[in-house]
Enzyme design. Sequence first.
Site, PDB file in Angstrom:
ATOM      1  N   GLU A  60       0.822  -1.215   0.000  1.00 54.58           N
ATOM      2  CA  GLU A  60       0.000   0.000   0.000  1.00 54.58           C
ATOM      3  C   GLU A  60       0.854   1.262   0.000  1.00 54.58           C
ATOM      4  OE1 GLU A  60      -2.446  -3.280   0.578  1.00 54.58           O
ATOM      5  OE2 GLU A  60      -0.700  -2.731   1.808  1.00 54.58           O
ATOM      6  N   HIS A 129     -11.475  -6.903   7.587  1.00 50.64           N
ATOM      7  CA  HIS A 129     -12.128  -6.579   6.324  1.00 50.64           C
ATOM      8  C   HIS A 129     -13.433  -5.819   6.535  1.00 50.64           C
ATOM      9  CE1 HIS A 129      -9.506 -10.004   5.333  1.00 50.64           C
ATOM     10  NE2 HIS A 129      -9.437  -9.481   4.133  1.00 50.64           N
TER      11      HIS A 129
END
Length: 324
Positions: A60, A129
């Site tokens: 990321e 998540h």
Amino acid sequence: MTVLTFAKAINEALRYEMRRDERVVVLGEDVGVNGGVFRCTEGLLVEFGPMRVMDTPLSESAIIGVALGLAANGMRPVAEIQFSDFIFGGFEQLVSNVAKFRYRNAGHFTAPLVVRAPVGGGVRGGMYHSQSPESYFTNTAGLKVVVPSTPSDAKGLLISAIRDDDPVIFLEPKRLYHSLKEDVPDGEYTVPIGKARLVREGEDVTVITYGATVYDALAAAEEVEKEGISVEVIDLRSLIPYDWEAISRSVRKTGRPVIVHEAQKTSGFGAEIAATIAEREIYSLEAPVIRVTGYDTPYPLVHEHLYLPNKDRIVNAIRRSAAH
């Protein structure tokens, strides 16, 4: 008009802007061949090729750093973080570099980039998540934060974000991707960043919310209407900047604000709204500001239905507010 899901509306916005402006590029994990985990970038690689739709390593920090480099050199990148829960790997890039870029060079260069990320729960994804990390970014000067709740807004706000000269964190409630459809305007269509949507008019209580909880708020409003309580529902759509005038107008009318979001209560964005109401509209209030939020715990898997601010919790809050 074309009937689109939330995910298809995202895809339509990306496709439209990539056709219109060759500076727009897409990058992220699995955005190319696989079309993204939720298929938001499906078909873009075939149409635009690997120089404009780039599969990246699982980093990321690299995704956001490369996006900033592209933006600094005249491109308009749209970076996808596969789940917002993993955006923290690129947090340093966002907070220290992306957000500060315009300011550290006295405005000579800007950072016109978008970081897209699925956000929130409701899909049994567990603690890694299902998080709602928007407040980390609303607390960072230099970033805009957008959270659409309808397919039309998803398309219109994403196009506006891509065209914006400042960095935009674009958070997409994952439980909406394939769960709802609506008519979405074809072709050129934008929704201004910073303008709330009046979803439902009412007289007694104001519910201020955004993202997937808009639908929980609407369900609650319909439930209490049977009891004679009239509820106004405001969808903020943008958190930074947010539409204070829309909030103020409604609070002055009802005097009873209820704030709803999935993120935890402590330091959640609802706290900012509540504080501003207390500062600016204290004399309009007929009842205390009430917040209905996630809890101050890691996001649970088994007890997800209890953690989320569901219809029943919102109904209870509305009743408490209306009782004053």
